[in-house]
Design a protein around this motif. Sequence first.
Motif, PDB file in Angstrom:
ATOM      1  N   ASN A 273       0.835  -1.200   0.000  1.00  0.00           N
ATOM      2  CA  ASN A 273       0.000   0.000   0.000  1.00  0.00           C
ATOM      3  C   ASN A 273       0.870   1.250   0.000  1.00  0.00           C
ATOM      4  N   ASP A 274       0.246   2.398  -0.189  1.00  0.00           N
ATOM      5  CA  ASP A 274       0.998   3.635  -0.392  1.00  0.00           C
ATOM      6  C   ASP A 274       1.838   4.023   0.822  1.00  0.00           C
ATOM      7  N   VAL A 275       1.350   3.730   2.027  1.00  0.00           N
ATOM      8  CA  VAL A 275       2.090   4.119   3.226  1.00  0.00           C
ATOM      9  C   VAL A 275       3.284   3.201   3.444  1.00  0.00           C
ATOM     10  N   PHE A 276       3.107   1.898   3.210  1.00  0.00           N
ATOM     11  CA  PHE A 276       4.168   0.940   3.500  1.00  0.00           C
ATOM     12  C   PHE A 276       5.174   0.798   2.369  1.00  0.00           C
ATOM     13  N   SER A 277       4.738   1.036   1.130  1.00  0.00           N
ATOM     14  CA  SER A 277       5.577   0.716  -0.030  1.00  0.00           C
ATOM     15  C   SER A 277       6.945   1.400  -0.026  1.00  0.00           C
ATOM     16  N   PRO A 278       7.105   2.633   0.543  1.00  0.00           N
ATOM     17  CA  PRO A 278       8.457   3.203   0.561  1.00  0.00           C
ATOM     18  C   PRO A 278       9.438   2.407   1.421  1.00  0.00           C
ATOM     19  N   PHE A 279       8.917   1.528   2.270  1.00  0.00           N
ATOM     20  CA  PHE A 279       9.788   0.824   3.218  1.00  0.00           C
ATOM     21  C   PHE A 279       9.888  -0.673   2.948  1.00  0.00           C
ATOM     22  N   LEU A 280       9.076  -1.187   2.027  1.00  0.00           N
ATOM     23  CA  LEU A 280       9.045  -2.620   1.758  1.00  0.00           C
ATOM     24  C   LEU A 280       9.231  -2.880   0.273  1.00  0.00           C
ATOM     25  N   LYS A 281       9.844  -4.016  -0.046  1.00  0.00           N
ATOM     26  CA  LYS A 281       9.916  -4.451  -1.430  1.00  0.00           C
ATOM     27  C   LYS A 281       8.530  -4.902  -1.893  1.00  0.00           C
ATOM     28  N   LEU A 282       8.263  -4.712  -3.176  1.00  0.00           N
ATOM     29  CA  LEU A 282       6.978  -5.118  -3.739  1.00  0.00           C
ATOM     30  C   LEU A 282       6.807  -6.628  -3.619  1.00  0.00           C
ATOM     31  N   ARG A 283       5.635  -7.061  -3.188  1.00  0.00           N
ATOM     32  CA  ARG A 283       5.359  -8.480  -2.992  1.00  0.00           C
ATOM     33  C   ARG A 283       4.342  -8.964  -4.006  1.00  0.00           C
ATOM     34  N   GLY A 284       4.441 -10.235  -4.371  1.00  0.00           N
ATOM     35  CA  GLY A 284       3.555 -10.805  -5.362  1.00  0.00           C
ATOM     36  C   GLY A 284       2.158 -11.048  -4.820  1.00  0.00           C
ATOM     37  N   ASN A 285       1.251 -11.380  -5.738  1.00  0.00           N
ATOM     38  CA  ASN A 285      -0.118 -11.675  -5.350  1.00  0.00           C
ATOM     39  C   ASN A 285      -0.177 -12.872  -4.396  1.00  0.00           C
ATOM     40  N   ILE A 286      -1.236 -12.904  -3.590  1.00  0.00           N
ATOM     41  CA  ILE A 286      -1.502 -14.042  -2.715  1.00  0.00           C
ATOM     42  C   ILE A 286      -2.591 -14.862  -3.391  1.00  0.00           C
ATOM     43  N   ASP A 287      -2.301 -16.160  -3.636  1.00  0.00           N
ATOM     44  CA  ASP A 287      -3.145 -16.960  -4.522  1.00  0.00           C
ATOM     45  C   ASP A 287      -4.194 -17.799  -3.815  1.00  0.00           C
ATOM     46  N   ASN A 288      -4.023 -18.048  -2.497  1.00  0.00           N
ATOM     47  CA  ASN A 288      -4.920 -18.998  -1.853  1.00  0.00           C
ATOM     48  C   ASN A 288      -4.932 -18.777  -0.348  1.00  0.00           C
ATOM     49  N   ALA A 289      -5.856 -19.451   0.325  1.00  0.00           N
ATOM     50  CA  ALA A 289      -6.013 -19.287   1.769  1.00  0.00           C
ATOM     51  C   ALA A 289      -4.777 -19.757   2.525  1.00  0.00           C
ATOM     52  N   ALA A 290      -4.145 -20.835   2.065  1.00  0.00           N
ATOM     53  CA  ALA A 290      -2.973 -21.348   2.768  1.00  0.00           C
ATOM     54  C   ALA A 290      -1.858 -20.304   2.806  1.00  0.00           C
ATOM     55  N   ALA A 291      -1.652 -19.594   1.704  1.00  0.00           N
ATOM     56  CA  ALA A 291      -0.624 -18.552   1.665  1.00  0.00           C
ATOM     57  C   ALA A 291      -1.008 -17.375   2.551  1.00  0.00           C
ATOM     58  N   TRP A 292      -2.303 -17.006   2.540  1.00  0.00           N
ATOM     59  CA  TRP A 292      -2.769 -15.900   3.388  1.00  0.00           C
ATOM     60  C   TRP A 292      -2.547 -16.216   4.864  1.00  0.00           C
ATOM     61  N   ARG A 293      -2.676 -17.469   5.240  1.00  0.00           N
ATOM     62  CA  ARG A 293      -2.578 -17.877   6.639  1.00  0.00           C
ATOM     63  C   ARG A 293      -1.155 -18.241   7.057  1.00  0.00           C
ATOM     64  N   ASN A 294      -0.220 -18.145   6.144  1.00  0.00           N
ATOM     65  CA  ASN A 294       1.177 -18.482   6.410  1.00  0.00           C
ATOM     66  C   ASN A 294       1.891 -17.257   6.993  1.00  0.00           C
ATOM     67  N   PRO A 295       2.458 -17.354   8.209  1.00  0.00           N
ATOM     68  CA  PRO A 295       3.153 -16.194   8.782  1.00  0.00           C
ATOM     69  C   PRO A 295       4.245 -15.621   7.880  1.00  0.00           C
ATOM     70  N   ASP A 296       4.898 -16.474   7.072  1.00  0.00           N
ATOM     71  CA  ASP A 296       5.968 -15.974   6.212  1.00  0.00           C
ATOM     72  C   ASP A 296       5.467 -14.949   5.197  1.00  0.00           C
ATOM     73  N   THR A 297       4.189 -15.020   4.834  1.00  0.00           N
ATOM     74  CA  THR A 297       3.612 -14.045   3.909  1.00  0.00           C
ATOM     75  C   THR A 297       3.668 -12.644   4.496  1.00  0.00           C
ATOM     76  N   TRP A 298       3.636 -12.555   5.823  1.00  0.00           N
ATOM     77  CA  TRP A 298       3.521 -11.274   6.508  1.00  0.00           C
ATOM     78  C   TRP A 298       4.791 -10.908   7.268  1.00  0.00           C
ATOM     79  N   ARG A 299       5.870 -11.652   7.023  1.00  0.00           N
ATOM     80  CA  ARG A 299       7.105 -11.356   7.744  1.00  0.00           C
ATOM     81  C   ARG A 299       7.805 -10.153   7.115  1.00  0.00           C
ATOM     82  N   VAL A 300       8.288  -9.272   7.969  1.00  0.00           N
ATOM     83  CA  VAL A 300       9.078  -8.116   7.563  1.00  0.00           C
ATOM     84  C   VAL A 300      10.330  -8.110   8.431  1.00  0.00           C
ATOM     85  N   THR A 301      11.247  -7.200   8.155  1.00  0.00           N
ATOM     86  CA  THR A 301      12.417  -7.086   9.025  1.00  0.00           C
ATOM     87  C   THR A 301      12.109  -6.104  10.149  1.00  0.00           C
TER      88      THR A 301
END
Length: 329
Positions: A273-301
């Motif tokens: 999103n516009d607020v976070f994008s200056p600080f994060l690399k662009l991430r690919g689409n999320i394709d399914n529920a398993a990926a949405w529920r995976n903590p690694d999808t939401w991991r940042v430094t």
Amino acid sequence: MDNVFFKSDHLKFGNPTSARWQTGNSSTYQNNLLLEKPQYVVSYNAATKIANWVGWKVDKTWVTEPPTQPGELLNGLIKRPEFITDPDLLAGGYDGNIFTGLGMDRGHLSPNRDRLRHPKDELATYLTTNLIAQSMDNNRFFVRGSNSSTDASAWFNIESKVVAPMVSQGQELYIFAGAIGNNPNPQKKTNVPQLLNMVQDGELINQGNTIPSNLSNRQIHVPTWTWKTIMAVEQPGAEVISSNIETFAYMTPNVAEPDWTLSLDGVANPLNNDVFSPFLKLRGNIDNAAAWRNPDTWRVTLPELTNILNERNRLRNYDFKFDFLSNLP
């Protein structure tokens, strides 16, 4: 002199926002008020009426339940307690009853499962300074009895698949959790099929939208994001050096997960999103529920999370900044 008053073990490696306790009625309107408890520490924000962060230490001693005493229930508690006003607040407190009818969960920041050492420690997590309005899809496990990460929210999986195994292996964790943003508008309760189909007294109980007016009328924020940081030390009492610690940081959206029947091509990652994008690399689409529920999808430094939280503070004109683990070189 500042450090003289901070004896909490939970802040051993730093007070993330240099929060302070100030007596007097005016202190209840500060946005970075320190509340120290034996079980955890809070930076409370009287403008949002939720915590900037809650911090706690957890190891095996905190998650080991004591033997049941004669006359006690098996878990030492009398039913599930209700959230009550934090007695440390001089004014502006509220209890969990105003969440009735909201359609979101009464979400712990410091979970009761990390405070099983004594029933009083578990009860202490039911103060409203440790409470946020949390989407069902950002809080629960969805299939009782399942041990699969695909049957639980990413936030729940951070607790059960990241924190719990490290603690059981004897590590000592220092955790901070919080929430940012505010959405006072009705939103979808859930898109998880198991939750949508839940029936109570013959009625589907999780259909439709949330009703946040009880909170918004009291200027209590309904967060749009939840975040958590974890510092893991290999064993309690070990000297903390760069080679024997790990850090983890996560940001999860506090909304119903997508309706995957309508998202055949996946959905854009909400972190883009516009607020976070200056600080994060662009991430690919999320394709399914398993990926949405995976903590690694939401991991940042940890630096990325710090920058995002400080940008939010800049936009809100707050006079404090985040600096995690500031007591470490």
